[in-house]
Design a protein around this motif. Sequence first.
Motif, short mmCIF file in Angstrom:
data_model
loop_
_atom_site.label_atom_id
_atom_site.label_comp_id
_atom_site.label_asym_id
_atom_site.label_seq_id
_atom_site.Cartn_x
_atom_site.Cartn_y
_atom_site.Cartn_z
N PHE A 1 0.82 -1.20 0.00
CA PHE A 1 0.00 0.00 0.00
C PHE A 1 0.86 1.26 0.00
O PHE A 1 2.04 1.24 0.40
CB PHE A 1 -0.95 0.01 1.21
N THR A 2 0.25 2.35 -0.48
CA THR A 2 0.88 3.66 -0.48
C THR A 2 0.09 4.57 0.46
O THR A 2 -1.14 4.68 0.34
CB THR A 2 0.89 4.28 -1.88
N LEU A 3 0.79 5.21 1.40
CA LEU A 3 0.16 6.07 2.39
C LEU A 3 0.56 7.52 2.15
O LEU A 3 1.66 7.80 1.67
CB LEU A 3 0.57 5.65 3.81
N SER A 4 -0.35 8.42 2.53
CA SER A 4 -0.10 9.85 2.40
C SER A 4 -0.36 10.53 3.74
O SER A 4 -1.34 10.22 4.43
CB SER A 4 -1.01 10.44 1.32
N GLY A 5 0.54 11.45 4.11
CA GLY A 5 0.39 12.16 5.37
C GLY A 5 1.61 13.01 5.63
O GLY A 5 2.52 13.12 4.79
N SER A 6 1.66 13.62 6.80
CA SER A 6 2.83 14.42 7.16
C SER A 6 4.04 13.52 7.34
O SER A 6 3.92 12.34 7.65
CB SER A 6 2.56 15.20 8.44
N LYS A 7 5.21 14.12 7.14
CA LYS A 7 6.44 13.33 7.27
C LYS A 7 6.57 12.72 8.66
O LYS A 7 6.99 11.57 8.82
CB LYS A 7 7.65 14.20 6.96
#
Length: 358
Positions: free
Chosen positions: A77-83
Motif C-alpha cells: 500500500f501507499t500512504l499519504s500524510g505528514s512526514k
Amino acid sequence: MTPMHPHPQPTAPRFSRLWWLGKAHSAFWIVLATLLIWVYADMEFTDEVKLKSTLSLTTGESKTVALLGNTQFELSFTLSGSKTALLQFRHDLNARGSMLSYDVSQEYAAGERSINAATLLEKAAGLTRRGITIKDIQPEAIPLNLDRLTVLPDVPVDLDAQGATFRLTGEAPKVELRVAESRWKKIQERLQGLPPRLKTVPVNLKELPPDKPVVAEVNPILETQPVTTTPKTVTFAVEVISTRVTQDVPVTIRLLCPAAWSEANNTTWKDYVFVPNTASDWRPKLTLEGEPKDLKPENVRAYIELTDDDKKGTASWLPRDVIVSFPPEVNLRLIGPAPKVQFRLEKRKPPVATPTIP
C-alpha cells in the motif's frame, strides 16, 4: 511646551548577568519561531510512502462466530500524510515485524463476503487518528468467511503422555470447546454418537519432577478439525507407576497379501515376482518406547499391505508406508513416523525352452 524625548535605555555591561538574560530572551524567541515554521511546514506539506504488511484477521474470544479459510493476507500500500506521522507509523510497523491484526467479530456477522482491504487496513492500523490516508492498496479486496460458532461446555481432556506408565489420581479436567458449526458437523460424523474428548499435546513424564501436577497444553484438534478451548492449558494429578525407556529395536518388514492370493486357483505368485527396491531399508531399527522387558523384536510387527492394484504393470517403484503394530499385552509406542519402502510386482518371464537334441 517642552518637547518630549525618549529616555535612552541603559545598556547592560557586556557579559554581565543582565546582558546574558537579554541574549537568552532573544534566543528563546528565535528558537520558538523556527520550531513553529518547521511544524507548520510539516503540517502543510504532505509526503507519500510505500509499505508492505501482513494483515492477520482474528475473532478474538468471540462466542458467536468462527473464521474459516485464509486468515493472513499480504498487503502492499501507499500512504499519504505528514512526514512526522509517516515516519512514526513506519517505526511502529517495523517494531511489530510488519504484522497487523484485526478482530473481525467486532463488526461482521456470519456469512461469506468480500471486504475492502483499505477499510480493514485503516481499522487495524488506526490510520485516521494518525492523520494518514491510503492512496493505493493491493489487493483491493479480501475474502471473509465467518461461520456460526458451536460452544460445548465441560469437554474432558485426556493426558497424552510418554516416558512412563501412569494413572490419574483425580478426574480428567474439562474445558469449554468452541468450533465452527460446519466443522462440528464433520466431527459428529466421525464420533458416531460418542461424546467428544480432547487430548493434550504429548508430554514426556521423564522430564517432569515426580509427585508434581502435570500442566499440559490442550491439543486444538478434534477428529482432524481445528477447535479452540478455554482454558488452553489444563492440570493433571498423576501417579507414575513405572518408568519407560526408549530403545532402537531391529525389525524385518514383511508382506501382507490379500487372502484371495492364497487360494488354490489364484495364480498371482505364479504370474508375478515381488521385487524390493534395494535403496529402501527392509530391516530398519525402529525407535520404540516401553518397559525394558517388552522392547524385543518379537513384540513388533512391521509390514506393508499389497493390493490387486499393485499388479498393474509399471516400470516405476511403488511407495508404501510400513504399518507397525504390537501385541495387546505389551504397552509399546513408536517414536517418530513409520518408515517408507518402495517395491514393484514384475511379471514373471516365461521359461526358456531347452532345445531337444535328436
